[in-house]
Motif scaffolding. Sequence first.
Motif, PDB file in Angstrom:
ATOM      1  N   ILE B 386       0.849  -1.199   0.000  1.00 42.76           N
ATOM      2  CA  ILE B 386       0.000   0.000   0.000  1.00 42.76           C
ATOM      3  C   ILE B 386       0.885   1.251   0.000  1.00 42.76           C
ATOM      4  O   ILE B 386       0.646   2.201  -0.748  1.00 42.76           O
ATOM      5  CB  ILE B 386      -0.971  -0.012   1.198  1.00 42.76           C
ATOM      6  CG1 ILE B 386      -1.993  -1.156   1.031  1.00 42.76           C
ATOM      7  CG2 ILE B 386      -1.709   1.328   1.313  1.00 42.76           C
ATOM      8  CD1 ILE B 386      -2.972  -1.295   2.169  1.00 42.76           C
ATOM      9  N   ARG B 387       1.929   1.228   0.824  1.00 46.50           N
ATOM     10  CA  ARG B 387       2.858   2.374   0.822  1.00 46.50           C
ATOM     11  C   ARG B 387       3.422   2.636  -0.573  1.00 46.50           C
ATOM     12  O   ARG B 387       3.561   3.752  -1.005  1.00 46.50           O
ATOM     13  CB  ARG B 387       4.018   2.097   1.769  1.00 46.50           C
ATOM     14  CG  ARG B 387       3.733   2.611   3.143  1.00 46.50           C
ATOM     15  CD  ARG B 387       5.021   2.786   3.937  1.00 46.50           C
ATOM     16  NE  ARG B 387       4.736   2.417   5.314  1.00 46.50           N
ATOM     17  CZ  ARG B 387       5.006   1.231   5.828  1.00 46.50           C
ATOM     18  NH1 ARG B 387       5.611   0.295   5.106  1.00 46.50           N
ATOM     19  NH2 ARG B 387       4.684   0.971   7.063  1.00 46.50           N
ATOM     20  N   THR B 420     -16.483   0.840  -5.421  1.00 47.11           N
ATOM     21  CA  THR B 420     -17.293   0.519  -6.595  1.00 47.11           C
ATOM     22  C   THR B 420     -16.416   0.240  -7.812  1.00 47.11           C
ATOM     23  O   THR B 420     -16.623  -0.742  -8.538  1.00 47.11           O
ATOM     24  CB  THR B 420     -18.249   1.691  -6.911  1.00 47.11           C
ATOM     25  OG1 THR B 420     -18.973   2.010  -5.721  1.00 47.11           O
ATOM     26  CG2 THR B 420     -19.230   1.325  -8.009  1.00 47.11           C
ATOM     27  N   ALA B 421     -15.417   1.096  -8.006  1.00 46.34           N
ATOM     28  CA  ALA B 421     -14.515   0.908  -9.142  1.00 46.34           C
ATOM     29  C   ALA B 421     -13.739  -0.404  -9.001  1.00 46.34           C
ATOM     30  O   ALA B 421     -13.529  -1.126  -9.976  1.00 46.34           O
ATOM     31  CB  ALA B 421     -13.560   2.095  -9.236  1.00 46.34           C
ATOM     32  N   ALA B 422     -13.324  -0.708  -7.772  1.00 40.14           N
ATOM     33  CA  ALA B 422     -12.522  -1.903  -7.534  1.00 40.14           C
ATOM     34  C   ALA B 422     -13.327  -3.181  -7.807  1.00 40.14           C
ATOM     35  O   ALA B 422     -12.816  -4.142  -8.399  1.00 40.14           O
ATOM     36  CB  ALA B 422     -11.998  -1.901  -6.100  1.00 40.14           C
ATOM     37  N   ILE B 427     -12.050  -6.815  -7.351  1.00 42.33           N
ATOM     38  CA  ILE B 427     -11.384  -6.560  -6.066  1.00 42.33           C
ATOM     39  C   ILE B 427     -12.410  -5.996  -5.092  1.00 42.33           C
ATOM     40  O   ILE B 427     -13.121  -5.054  -5.422  1.00 42.33           O
ATOM     41  CB  ILE B 427     -10.250  -5.520  -6.227  1.00 42.33           C
ATOM     42  CG1 ILE B 427      -9.239  -5.973  -7.280  1.00 42.33           C
ATOM     43  CG2 ILE B 427      -9.567  -5.244  -4.888  1.00 42.33           C
ATOM     44  CD1 ILE B 427      -8.287  -4.877  -7.748  1.00 42.33           C
ATOM     45  N   SER B 428     -12.506  -6.590  -3.898  1.00 43.58           N
ATOM     46  CA  SER B 428     -13.403  -5.987  -2.910  1.00 43.58           C
ATOM     47  C   SER B 428     -12.605  -5.397  -1.756  1.00 43.58           C
ATOM     48  O   SER B 428     -11.583  -5.943  -1.334  1.00 43.58           O
ATOM     49  CB  SER B 428     -14.405  -7.013  -2.375  1.00 43.58           C
ATOM     50  OG  SER B 428     -13.823  -7.836  -1.393  1.00 43.58           O
ATOM     51  N   ILE B 429     -13.052  -4.232  -1.286  1.00 43.35           N
ATOM     52  CA  ILE B 429     -12.556  -3.638  -0.035  1.00 43.35           C
ATOM     53  C   ILE B 429     -13.787  -3.202   0.741  1.00 43.35           C
ATOM     54  O   ILE B 429     -14.895  -3.190   0.196  1.00 43.35           O
ATOM     55  CB  ILE B 429     -11.644  -2.407  -0.276  1.00 43.35           C
ATOM     56  CG1 ILE B 429     -12.398  -1.369  -1.139  1.00 43.35           C
ATOM     57  CG2 ILE B 429     -10.329  -2.816  -0.912  1.00 43.35           C
ATOM     58  CD1 ILE B 429     -11.709  -0.013  -1.206  1.00 43.35           C
ATOM     59  N   ALA B 430     -13.625  -2.877   2.007  1.00 40.54           N
ATOM     60  CA  ALA B 430     -14.761  -2.429   2.815  1.00 40.54           C
ATOM     61  C   ALA B 430     -14.625  -0.937   3.069  1.00 40.54           C
ATOM     62  O   ALA B 430     -13.760  -0.505   3.832  1.00 40.54           O
ATOM     63  CB  ALA B 430     -14.792  -3.199   4.129  1.00 40.54           C
ATOM     64  N   PRO B 431     -15.462  -0.110   2.425  1.00 36.82           N
ATOM     65  CA  PRO B 431     -15.310   1.342   2.544  1.00 36.82           C
ATOM     66  C   PRO B 431     -15.689   1.862   3.938  1.00 36.82           C
ATOM     67  O   PRO B 431     -16.590   1.332   4.586  1.00 36.82           O
ATOM     68  CB  PRO B 431     -16.261   1.880   1.484  1.00 36.82           C
ATOM     69  CG  PRO B 431     -17.254   0.795   1.243  1.00 36.82           C
ATOM     70  CD  PRO B 431     -16.550  -0.500   1.528  1.00 36.82           C
ATOM     71  N   LYS B 463      -3.285  -2.399  -8.680  1.00 40.14           N
ATOM     72  CA  LYS B 463      -4.469  -1.915  -9.401  1.00 40.14           C
ATOM     73  C   LYS B 463      -5.286  -0.967  -8.521  1.00 40.14           C
ATOM     74  O   LYS B 463      -5.737   0.097  -8.946  1.00 40.14           O
ATOM     75  CB  LYS B 463      -5.316  -3.132  -9.807  1.00 40.14           C
ATOM     76  CG  LYS B 463      -6.566  -2.824 -10.605  1.00 40.14           C
ATOM     77  CD  LYS B 463      -6.260  -2.572 -12.056  1.00 40.14           C
ATOM     78  CE  LYS B 463      -7.025  -1.350 -12.548  1.00 40.14           C
ATOM     79  NZ  LYS B 463      -6.595  -0.890 -13.861  1.00 40.14           N
ATOM     80  N   LEU B 464      -5.490  -1.389  -7.278  1.00 39.84           N
ATOM     81  CA  LEU B 464      -6.261  -0.598  -6.320  1.00 39.84           C
ATOM     82  C   LEU B 464      -5.605   0.769  -6.130  1.00 39.84           C
ATOM     83  O   LEU B 464      -6.293   1.803  -6.100  1.00 39.84           O
ATOM     84  CB  LEU B 464      -6.302  -1.360  -4.982  1.00 39.84           C
ATOM     85  CG  LEU B 464      -7.445  -1.131  -4.001  1.00 39.84           C
ATOM     86  CD1 LEU B 464      -8.796  -1.345  -4.650  1.00 39.84           C
ATOM     87  CD2 LEU B 464      -7.290  -2.086  -2.808  1.00 39.84           C
TER      88      LEU B 464
END
Lengths: 474, 474
Positions: B386-387, B420-422, B427-431, B463-464
């Motif tokens: 991430i960094r 939404t874009a991910a 790719i899923s993340i939790a906003p 990508k994220l």
Amino acid sequence: MAKKRYQIIAEELLLQIEQGRWHAGQKLPSLRSLADQKQVSISTVQQAYWLMERRGWVEAKNKSGFYVSSDAVLETQLPRKPGCKIIPCGLSQWRISLNSTNHDPDEIPHLFGRATPDLTLSSLNPLKKSLSRLARSANPISLGYGALQGVDSLRQQIARRMIDGGCKVLPQELIITSGCQEAICCALQAVTQPGDIVAFDSPTYYAIIQMIEAMGLQALEIPADPTTGISIGALQLAMEKWPIKVCVLTPNFGNPLGYLMPDEDKKKIIDLLNLHDVPLIEDDIYSDLDFRPGRPKAIKAFDTEDRVILCSSFSKSVVPGVRVGWVIPGRYFEQVEQQKYIVSLNSATLPQLAMAEFLEGGHYDRHIRRVKQLYAHRRDLVKDLIRKYFPKGTRISCPKGGLMLWVELPQSIDALKLSTAALKQGISIAPGPMFSVSDKYSHYFRFCYGSFDEIKDIAAVEKLGELAYGLSKL
Amino acid sequence: MAKKRYQIIAEELLLQIEQGRWHAGQKLPSLRSLADQKQVSISTVQQAYWLMERRGWVEAKNKSGFYVSSDAVLETQLPRKPGCKIIPCGLSQWRISLNSTNHDPDEIPHLFGRATPDLTLSSLNPLKKSLSRLARSANPISLGYGALQGVDSLRQQIARRMIDGGCKVLPQELIITSGCQEAICCALQAVTQPGDIVAFDSPTYYAIIQMIEAMGLQALEIPADPTTGISIGALQLAMEKWPIKVCVLTPNFGNPLGYLMPDEDKKKIIDLLNLHDVPLIEDDIYSDLDFRPGRPKAIKAFDTEDRVILCSSFSKSVVPGVRVGWVIPGRYFEQVEQQKYIVSLNSATLPQLAMAEFLEGGHYDRHIRRVKQLYAHRRDLVKDLIRKYFPKGTRISCPKGGLMLWVELPQSIDALKLSTAALKQGISIAPGPMFSVSDKYSHYFRFCYGSFDEIKDIAAVEKLGELAYGLSKL
Ligand SMILES: Cc1ncc(COP(=O)(O)O)c(C=O)c1O
Ligand SMILES: Cc1ncc(COP(=O)(O)O)c(C=O)c1O
């Protein structure tokens, strides 16, 4: 509305049967002789007999006339005067029901208190094999959090089977739950706010009463007939009088009465729901245990406005221990789905996959054919034993499907005392007070014959009868 | 209470770090030079550095001085001015959380949105084998309705393990549930009435917020520090000001902050609960995933009045799919047990038996040793990624256990849009907005590394990051 002549004749005959003038299996007067005696037309007598037949009190035999039903008549629920009360439920019920049902067979060898199906049958082997194989080869999908709605293949199988109940449902209209209890709990939470009134038939499945209490709802008990179910007249009256928020009913072989609601009543209930804009939580859990071929229709089959929330599970038809149930929430889909999420996220995946295989492979159908025969036989056997060993005046329901009998003891016998005494002898029964917020059923109990064992359990019924005799003399 | 000099110095330094004056890994001024510069004593500067160290902002290195923590600093939760708001929850959260977490890996290949442990490890094999063997030889006891409280041998194993968390519990004080979610749901229902106020840390596990809403309760968010947890001062203030009915906290590696509450704060919380006669629902689900040896104490370890309801499960430490959890309700035993009954009767027996064998055989301990190493490694790996790939200004929490990172994006990047874009890229993340009833976390997201795959997932983080860059330029 004044009573019709044929209704009066039917009730007079019923009274005579209750008073012992006519015995089970005895031939009743011919149409002509009764018409002469009562000074009415033959068709009036015929109507009276038809009514009695519909209620299960008499049986028509091939042109030779009408006979007192071999099933002892059970009639106390019949609403002579329709009337209902809103009563707050009592916490004590919860303790009674735990004491009466929450045992393992190694603790209480004669478990007549719990509605468990037979779990020893070889027709269950394919399920065990599937479970075993799926567990061995479990992968991240079957071990992970599955989809909230449940496993696709299982929902497809269930949707297909719902057609037999007259319901056209798509797999995506269905949510898998951890048993029928969770389904009902989610449904009730989804459509009520604390303080709301919930109408249900009396006597009813005790967990409904406990849910109502725990959610801060009000219980409205509607009388029910032991062969045809909830009194439509009383329900109609109640809906006019009270702002009922939701009804909860088990139209087919429900707990504990075991009645089978006629299709015309199912339609009438839908009309009432539509008229008053009220949802129905329909418990369909026993429908596949119809002792005749096939299964009866669900109330949902007649639902024109998508307001029936159908709840069910495999707990009675197959095994309770896997905790696989489902809910078809109709127009309340989103609310019910959210409740399911809140209550326990998704249900376990492996048992769902195994149950899907059990259905796909035709094992479910084979198993159901087997248990229908078995339970019909056990119903008759246990009825005979109760007739033989229990005090005179004991009356027994005659369900045409399901797992249980509802037994009325002579008024002087306290079913709670009987239950307590029986537990000490390693026998459990479910005493009447569990099934109502009123105190109407103090001399009733429920007897579950699903896992009745012809070898080891017969003496226990004899023992139970003895205990009842003992209590009747107090 | 006026701020102490050392607190002011710490906050000034923090501001400089936030403004980019000091970078991660950089050496901070020596004690002496800072003391000269600020015209304070050396011990005041030392206190300031110690405070910053305790909060995870700086690291002391072997006599050579203090360095900006290699973990980017995350500080927005810090209660500069303790203050809380009661806010009704919004239904929209439920949809967001479903969209972000409710996927199978065959649908969304890079599932960083759901807190799932690694389910591919061979240390899980003994569990699969037990499940498989138990299913094959299933008997009426394991297929039937078990006891409401759950399987004895499992309760014994869990009670024994609770000692590591500082809790002395007997097996009979414990109820098995279908996962931790059901445990929390039953606990919350048991101790609240609609309208009651529930206090919890912010940001918090989204299902807590949804439960509060569904039960008609009021949410009171208390700020939390990303390393030490809920602000005791703010909680104290809130308890004085509002009639809080119950608190819900995850003191060890909770969701999403991952903080570890110091034992002294755990004690202070017990004091507050006792003073105000309030129960605590403690979520203990991540405690065994401490990256150091052993596990931290539960708040319940300090509970002098039996008012902590501890909830947990094997969903994060072993597998979620079997849905085996438990609750230790303390003085609320009867109410919680009744809720469990109402919600779903007993939980499935076979998985309980299998889990008991997994614990008895020492497989659990072996598995935990394995995953602690693995997750610590993945935490570092994902932080580095991430960094590397995310826009400047992105900050990341540094949990010392558990399964997730809490990531703060530059303010201009909307996490919902990123999510939404991910999803469109698999790719899923939790906003962030899932985790609060306020709109504080619009530029945050939770990243779960539990099942992070070093081969197939690295490109997805890149990508994220690209997507985040794209959104920052809008
Ligand atoms: C009418 C009725 N509904 C629901 C249930 C509970 O079903 P499950 O075990 O699937 O939760 C029972 C079990 O006794 C029942 O009799
Ligand atoms: C803090 C916390 N509590 C409870 C749960 C739910 O646990 P279970 O899957 O055991 O119901 C989760 C799952 O995400 C969680 O993060």
